[in-house]
Design a protein around this motif. Structure first.
Motif, PDB file in Angstrom:
ATOM      1  N   ARG A 183       0.849  -1.308   0.048  1.00 20.70           N
ATOM      2  CA  ARG A 183       0.017  -0.308  -0.350  1.00 20.70           C
ATOM      3  C   ARG A 183       0.773   1.343   0.086  1.00 20.70           C
ATOM      4  O   ARG A 183       0.396   2.169   1.112  1.00 20.70           O
ATOM      5  CB  ARG A 183      -1.412  -0.182   1.000  1.00 20.70           C
ATOM      6  CG  ARG A 183      -2.066  -1.122   1.299  1.00 20.70           C
ATOM      7  CD  ARG A 183      -2.846  -1.207   1.665  1.00 20.70           C
ATOM      8  NE  ARG A 183      -4.055  -2.084   1.585  1.00 20.70           N
ATOM      9  CZ  ARG A 183      -4.885  -2.884   3.066  1.00 20.70           C
ATOM     10  NH1 ARG A 183      -5.383  -1.999   3.633  1.00 20.70           N
ATOM     11  NH2 ARG A 183      -5.930  -3.251   2.435  1.00 20.70           N
ATOM     12  N   ARG A 187       1.294   2.022  -7.270  1.00 16.04           N
ATOM     13  CA  ARG A 187      -0.198   1.128  -8.522  1.00 16.04           C
ATOM     14  C   ARG A 187      -0.852   2.541  -8.857  1.00 16.04           C
ATOM     15  O   ARG A 187      -1.715   2.560  -9.988  1.00 16.04           O
ATOM     16  CB  ARG A 187      -0.719   0.358  -7.867  1.00 16.04           C
ATOM     17  CG  ARG A 187      -1.853  -0.287  -8.080  1.00 16.04           C
ATOM     18  CD  ARG A 187      -2.596  -1.556  -7.663  1.00 16.04           C
ATOM     19  NE  ARG A 187      -4.011  -1.883  -8.557  1.00 16.04           N
ATOM     20  CZ  ARG A 187      -4.794  -2.435  -7.749  1.00 16.04           C
ATOM     21  NH1 ARG A 187      -4.421  -3.147  -6.757  1.00 16.04           N
ATOM     22  NH2 ARG A 187      -5.822  -2.310  -7.655  1.00 16.04           N
ATOM     23  N   ILE A 211      -8.131  -4.279 -13.705  1.00 14.66           N
ATOM     24  CA  ILE A 211      -7.075  -4.287 -12.438  1.00 14.66           C
ATOM     25  C   ILE A 211      -6.777  -2.957 -11.836  1.00 14.66           C
ATOM     26  O   ILE A 211      -6.920  -2.532 -10.939  1.00 14.66           O
ATOM     27  CB  ILE A 211      -6.760  -6.395 -12.504  1.00 14.66           C
ATOM     28  CG1 ILE A 211      -7.486  -7.115 -12.521  1.00 14.66           C
ATOM     29  CG2 ILE A 211      -5.971  -5.691 -10.569  1.00 14.66           C
ATOM     30  CD1 ILE A 211      -7.182  -8.273 -12.769  1.00 14.66           C
ATOM     31  N   ASP A 214      -9.207  -0.500 -11.056  1.00 11.36           N
ATOM     32  CA  ASP A 214      -9.829  -1.060  -9.804  1.00 11.36           C
ATOM     33  C   ASP A 214      -9.400  -0.503  -8.183  1.00 11.36           C
ATOM     34  O   ASP A 214      -8.482  -1.323  -7.926  1.00 11.36           O
ATOM     35  CB  ASP A 214     -10.940  -1.969  -9.889  1.00 11.36           C
ATOM     36  CG  ASP A 214     -11.016  -2.665  -8.907  1.00 11.36           C
ATOM     37  OD1 ASP A 214     -12.176  -1.622  -8.403  1.00 11.36           O
ATOM     38  OD2 ASP A 214     -11.864  -3.797  -8.710  1.00 11.36           O
ATOM     39  N   THR A 215      -9.777   1.331  -7.930  1.00 14.82           N
ATOM     40  CA  THR A 215      -9.486   1.003  -6.917  1.00 14.82           C
ATOM     41  C   THR A 215     -10.038   0.203  -5.381  1.00 14.82           C
ATOM     42  O   THR A 215      -9.292   0.682  -4.871  1.00 14.82           O
ATOM     43  CB  THR A 215      -9.350   2.435  -6.327  1.00 14.82           C
ATOM     44  OG1 THR A 215     -10.770   3.065  -6.754  1.00 14.82           O
ATOM     45  CG2 THR A 215      -8.794   3.728  -7.430  1.00 14.82           C
ATOM     46  N   SER A 216     -10.856  -0.357  -5.364  1.00 14.47           N
ATOM     47  CA  SER A 216     -11.265  -1.048  -4.469  1.00 14.47           C
ATOM     48  C   SER A 216     -10.604  -2.424  -4.492  1.00 14.47           C
ATOM     49  O   SER A 216     -10.765  -2.667  -3.340  1.00 14.47           O
ATOM     50  CB  SER A 216     -12.498  -1.737  -4.729  1.00 14.47           C
ATOM     51  OG  SER A 216     -12.955  -2.342  -5.721  1.00 14.47           O
ATOM     52  N   ARG A 217      -9.392  -2.314  -5.278  1.00 14.24           N
ATOM     53  CA  ARG A 217      -8.793  -3.828  -5.150  1.00 14.24           C
ATOM     54  C   ARG A 217      -7.833  -3.748  -4.134  1.00 14.24           C
ATOM     55  O   ARG A 217      -6.879  -3.128  -5.051  1.00 14.24           O
ATOM     56  CB  ARG A 217      -8.518  -4.516  -6.506  1.00 14.24           C
ATOM     57  CG  ARG A 217      -9.492  -5.117  -7.210  1.00 14.24           C
ATOM     58  CD  ARG A 217      -8.896  -6.518  -7.655  1.00 14.24           C
ATOM     59  NE  ARG A 217     -10.387  -6.748  -8.841  1.00 14.24           N
ATOM     60  CZ  ARG A 217     -10.094  -7.861  -9.444  1.00 14.24           C
ATOM     61  NH1 ARG A 217      -9.249  -8.842  -9.325  1.00 14.24           N
ATOM     62  NH2 ARG A 217     -11.676  -8.293 -10.064  1.00 14.24           N
ATOM     63  N   LEU A 218      -7.849  -3.171  -3.091  1.00 11.21           N
ATOM     64  CA  LEU A 218      -6.652  -2.443  -2.012  1.00 11.21           C
ATOM     65  C   LEU A 218      -5.333  -4.303  -1.999  1.00 11.21           C
ATOM     66  O   LEU A 218      -5.142  -5.747  -1.388  1.00 11.21           O
ATOM     67  CB  LEU A 218      -6.484  -2.280  -1.233  1.00 11.21           C
ATOM     68  CG  LEU A 218      -7.480  -1.135  -1.224  1.00 11.21           C
ATOM     69  CD1 LEU A 218      -7.613  -0.082   0.605  1.00 11.21           C
ATOM     70  CD2 LEU A 218      -6.759   0.070  -1.626  1.00 11.21           C
ATOM     71  N   ASP A 248       1.100 -12.516  -1.434  1.00 15.44           N
ATOM     72  CA  ASP A 248       1.406 -12.479  -3.583  1.00 15.44           C
ATOM     73  C   ASP A 248       2.223 -13.089  -4.233  1.00 15.44           C
ATOM     74  O   ASP A 248       2.505 -13.680  -5.069  1.00 15.44           O
ATOM     75  CB  ASP A 248       0.258 -11.437  -3.290  1.00 15.44           C
ATOM     76  CG  ASP A 248       1.162 -10.454  -2.901  1.00 15.44           C
ATOM     77  OD1 ASP A 248       1.659  -9.752  -2.002  1.00 15.44           O
ATOM     78  OD2 ASP A 248       0.032  -9.101  -3.565  1.00 15.44           O
TER      79      ASP A 248
END
Length: 280
Positions: A183, A187, A211, A214-218, A248
């Motif tokens: 974080r 990105r 992807i 898409d700011t909801s995928r942190l 990951d």
């Protein structure tokens, strides 16, 4: 008295900024390079002479060497070189412009190579040191839509792997850091994309673009914890050649290496059959 002296590129934000903050707070001295000189004004005010600053764009290859030389001259010695500056470029290879490709490779590959080559004479002269190259899981595993980003990271990892063997006799150690998603502003701040081509919209490369948007995928990685491990790695002897950070990253690299090894082993008989007979 400061504990160690660190040279960090790209210290204006992300891992570089966090690293400078943690190191200065514990009493280390930091030589930080950045593209915007006012980005660390707050740290300069707080830590004074323990923070040495220089403006540097990694694509300015001639300036990379002069900044490194000046840092060693003015600071006397540097214990750890951290090659951190870089950014992500995404989009199918066909979608990217020539200018984007050139700038990506200059920043993520040619600049770090020049940085490390510039530091080596100084590190040899002082009897050793540590080099830390910030890479990514993308230095060993690939995703569609990241071809040029991977090109730079695979390139710098190969370079560092070989250089580590070249300079080990001089007491110079190398660690390649391979974090997963963290974080930081990587990105949604520094990452860039190429012009979209309609032909790729519903392909894997096109999905990667969606992807990224898409700011909801942190990302799941904690950058502060990652930086702690990077800093601690400088105290490990022998140095870890690679430092994988993030679940990951671990899973992506493990899968990629396992698949690659399986494919290579399946070709063992063919590979050996192409040797000349013994004694020929």
């Amino acid at each position: 008295m400061f504990r160690k002296t660190w040279f960090i590129t790209g210290a204006n934000s992300g891992f570089g900024r966090l690293m400078a903050e943690q190191l200065l707070s514990r009493g280390d001295r930091v030589a930080a390079t950045l593209r915007k000189m006012d980005a660390l004004d707050d740290l300069k005010t707080r830590y004074g002479d323990n923070l040495w600053l220089a403006e540097l764009d990694m694509t300015d290859l001639s300036r990379v060497r002069s900044v490194v030389d000046r840092a060693f001259t003015e600071l006397g010695s540097i214990d750890v070189i951290v090659s951190n500056a870089g950014y992500g470029l995404f989009g199918a290879a066909e979608e990217l412009t020539d200018e984007q490709v050139d700038h990506q490779l200059a920043t993520n590959l040619e600049g770090p190579i020049r940085l490390i080559r510039s530091a080596l004479p100084h590190l040899r002269a002082q009897g050793g040191g540590r080099i830390i190259q910030i890479s990514t899981f993308g230095g060993q595993a690939t995703l569609p839509g990241g071809s040029l980003y991977h090109a730079g990271k695979w390139g710098i990892e190969g370079f560092c792997d070989a250089v580590a063997q070249e300079v080990a006799p001089f007491g110079i150690d190398m660690t390649i850091v391979e974090p997963g998603g963290a974080r930081t502003n990587f990105r949604f701040g520094s990452a860039r994309v190429g012009p979209a081509l309609e032909a790729y919209e519903n392909t894997p490369a096109g999905m990667t673009r969606k992807i990224l948007a898409d700011t909801s995928r942190l990302p799941i990685g904690d950058p502060a914890k990652m930086v702690e491990f990077i800093i601690e790695s400088a105290n490990q002897h022998p140095a870890p050649r690679r430092l994988v950070l993030g679940s990951d990253s671990y899973m992506m690299i493990e899968r990629a290496l396992s698949e690659r090894l399986e494919a290579i082993r399946a070709q063992k008989e063919i590979a050996f059959s192409t040797d000349l007979p013994p004694g020929v």
